[in-house]
Enzyme design. Structure first.
Site, PDB file in Angstrom:
ATOM      1  N   HIS A  65       0.801  -1.226   0.000  1.00 53.25           N
ATOM      2  CA  HIS A  65       0.000   0.000   0.000  1.00 53.25           C
ATOM      3  C   HIS A  65       0.834   1.275   0.000  1.00 53.25           C
ATOM      4  O   HIS A  65       0.632   2.185   0.802  1.00 53.25           O
ATOM      5  CB  HIS A  65      -0.964   0.005   1.195  1.00 53.25           C
ATOM      6  CG  HIS A  65      -2.015  -1.052   1.130  1.00 53.25           C
ATOM      7  ND1 HIS A  65      -3.091  -1.080   1.991  1.00 53.25           N
ATOM      8  CD2 HIS A  65      -2.156  -2.148   0.326  1.00 53.25           C
ATOM      9  CE1 HIS A  65      -3.856  -2.132   1.711  1.00 53.25           C
ATOM     10  NE2 HIS A  65      -3.295  -2.794   0.691  1.00 53.25           N
ATOM     11  N   GLU A  96     -13.332   1.630  -4.369  1.00 55.45           N
ATOM     12  CA  GLU A  96     -14.017   2.914  -4.392  1.00 55.45           C
ATOM     13  C   GLU A  96     -13.558   3.836  -5.506  1.00 55.45           C
ATOM     14  O   GLU A  96     -12.388   3.828  -5.885  1.00 55.45           O
ATOM     15  CB  GLU A  96     -13.770   3.665  -3.067  1.00 55.45           C
ATOM     16  CG  GLU A  96     -14.254   2.971  -1.830  1.00 55.45           C
ATOM     17  CD  GLU A  96     -13.930   3.737  -0.555  1.00 55.45           C
ATOM     18  OE1 GLU A  96     -14.376   3.295   0.520  1.00 55.45           O
ATOM     19  OE2 GLU A  96     -13.234   4.778  -0.631  1.00 55.45           O
ATOM     20  N   TYR A 144     -12.424  10.327   4.493  1.00 51.00           N
ATOM     21  CA  TYR A 144     -13.059   9.306   3.660  1.00 51.00           C
ATOM     22  C   TYR A 144     -13.253   7.967   4.384  1.00 51.00           C
ATOM     23  O   TYR A 144     -13.679   6.995   3.769  1.00 51.00           O
ATOM     24  CB  TYR A 144     -12.276   9.162   2.351  1.00 51.00           C
ATOM     25  CG  TYR A 144     -12.534  10.367   1.468  1.00 51.00           C
ATOM     26  CD1 TYR A 144     -13.479  10.336   0.449  1.00 51.00           C
ATOM     27  CD2 TYR A 144     -11.899  11.577   1.727  1.00 51.00           C
ATOM     28  CE1 TYR A 144     -13.773  11.453  -0.307  1.00 51.00           C
ATOM     29  CE2 TYR A 144     -12.180  12.709   0.979  1.00 51.00           C
ATOM     30  CZ  TYR A 144     -13.116  12.641  -0.033  1.00 51.00           C
ATOM     31  OH  TYR A 144     -13.413  13.766  -0.765  1.00 51.00           O
TER      32      TYR A 144
END
Length: 382
Positions: A161, A253, A263
């Site tokens: 990530h 998303e 978010y």
């Protein structure tokens, strides 16, 4: 390509970079209501070694990044190539040489921006933003004067990530840069870190003046927060900033990025933890900005492009996303600040990157994982 000042703003692994699979990498997207026969012809242009991103030069040549650290200059027909830089990347797991974009003033400055994963102290790693000058002297093409202008904070252990997508604001004044939460969950909500955030920087990599969360104690670069693994970032013609990110087990998303908004990750998601534990879904009044579009099962979104060409006039203004585990090309219809699912075409390979060519054709990169070949493809109207 860049972002306007605050006052004028409009109101996974290979699925993330590496070859090992996450649970979300193993789920095939099923979207029967939106899957249609592809209305484009596919031409294989060349073979590459685990490519990650690409961008077109004004003369129609291309820069392409490869996971292991090579930046290539390809001819307009992709038949000739030259290595213009070999970067000191850490390519384990989801790491590698990542995004590449041209400076808004490239025609005069010859400046190129790119991102990659790097090693830090004590076995830590993180994503960095760098730039250099592209020397196009025939026979001596090379990226020179390379400098790192921003490092994610903090560097942490692990290979996942990183994110590392780059987008300039339409006015060219600001550079937006994504920092993933490094599979650590809580950094996305942590004010002291840049991880799990969209950042707004100057072209020199400094915090942009007027960022919205400084007074709340956030790092001065932060534009929005509560993100997971942000692998696509692009502005539409109206100056809206769109972002796509990988959810956990479900919940990929597409978000409209607004200044100062939260978010939700890891407190809210339309997916679940890999071990089956529930995560509260986005719901009105929960204090978190909900996605405009989401997928469950996942598509494992790669690169994001907003189409502005004339070859496919029916799609002008729509977003295109590469599907990794779903091995697909995904279209999302954009209507102002709203979005809805469009087509999802099977591609038979993991699609890492989507770009618009100078003539309006759509170009895609297979990422080379799980037998996908690492090819550069041109998609043209039938």
């Amino acid at each position: 390509m860049s972002r306007a000042a605050l006052a004028v703003l409009p109101l996974a692994l290979l699925a993330c970079g590496g070859n090992a699979a996450q649970p979300s990498d193993t789920v095939q997207a099923s979207s029967a209501e939106s899957s249609t026969a592809a209305p484009f012809a596919k031409t294989v242009m060349t073979q590459l070694d685990s490519p990650w991103a690409m961008t077109f030069l004004p003369d129609r040549r291309m820069l392409v990044t490869e996971k292991k650290g090579q930046m290539l200059l390809l001819s307009a027909d992709a038949k000739q190539r030259r290595t213009v830089a070999t970067l000191p990347v850490d390519s384990a797991g989801q790491g590698g040489l990542m995004d590449v974009v041209l400076s808004p003033d490239f025609s005069t400055s010859k400046r190129v921006y790119f991102s990659y994963s790097a090693r830090g102290d004590g076995g830590t790693k993180g994503v960095v933003l760098a730039r250099g000058l592209l020397d196009l002297q025939p026979g001596g093409e090379r990226l020179r004067g390379i400098e790192v202008i921003f490092r994610a904070r903090p560097f942490v252990e692990g290979d996942g990530h990183y994110s590392g997508r780059i987008a300039f604001s339409p006015d060219g004044r600001y550079l937006f840069f994504t920092n993933g939460e490094r599979q650590k969950f809580t950094p996305a909500q942590d004010k002291s870190m840049t991880l799990g955030k969209v950042l707004r920087l100057t072209p020199d990599g400094k915090p942009a003046h007027g960022n919205p969360l400084v007074a709340q104690g956030f790092q001065p670069e932060v534009w929005s927060y509560g993100h997971r693994n942000l692998l696509g970032l692009a502005f539409d013609k109206s100056g809206n900033l769109w972002e796509q990110e990988m959810g956990p087990k479900g919940g990929d998303e597409v978000n409209l990025i607004l200044p100062g908004r939260n978010y939700g990750w890891p407190n809210a998601s339309n997916g679940s933890h890999y071990d089956g534990r529930d995560i509260p879904d986005h719901r009105p009044g929960d204090g978190y900005e909900a996605p405009k579009v989401w997928w469950n099962p996942v598509i494992s979104p790669g690169g994001l492009m907003i189409y502005s060409g004339s070859m496919f006039p029916q799609w002008k203004g729509d977003a295109f996303i590469g599907g990794l585990s779903s091995e697909s090309l995904v279209r999302v219809h954009l209507d102002g600040t709203n979005a809805s699912k469009g087509d999802q075409w099977p591609m038979g390979a993991r699609i890492r990157e989507v770009e618009q060519g100078p003539d309006g054709a759509i170009w895609v990169l297979e990422d080379g994982g799980k037998g996908s070949g690492g090819r550069l493809l041109r998609l043209s109207a039938r």
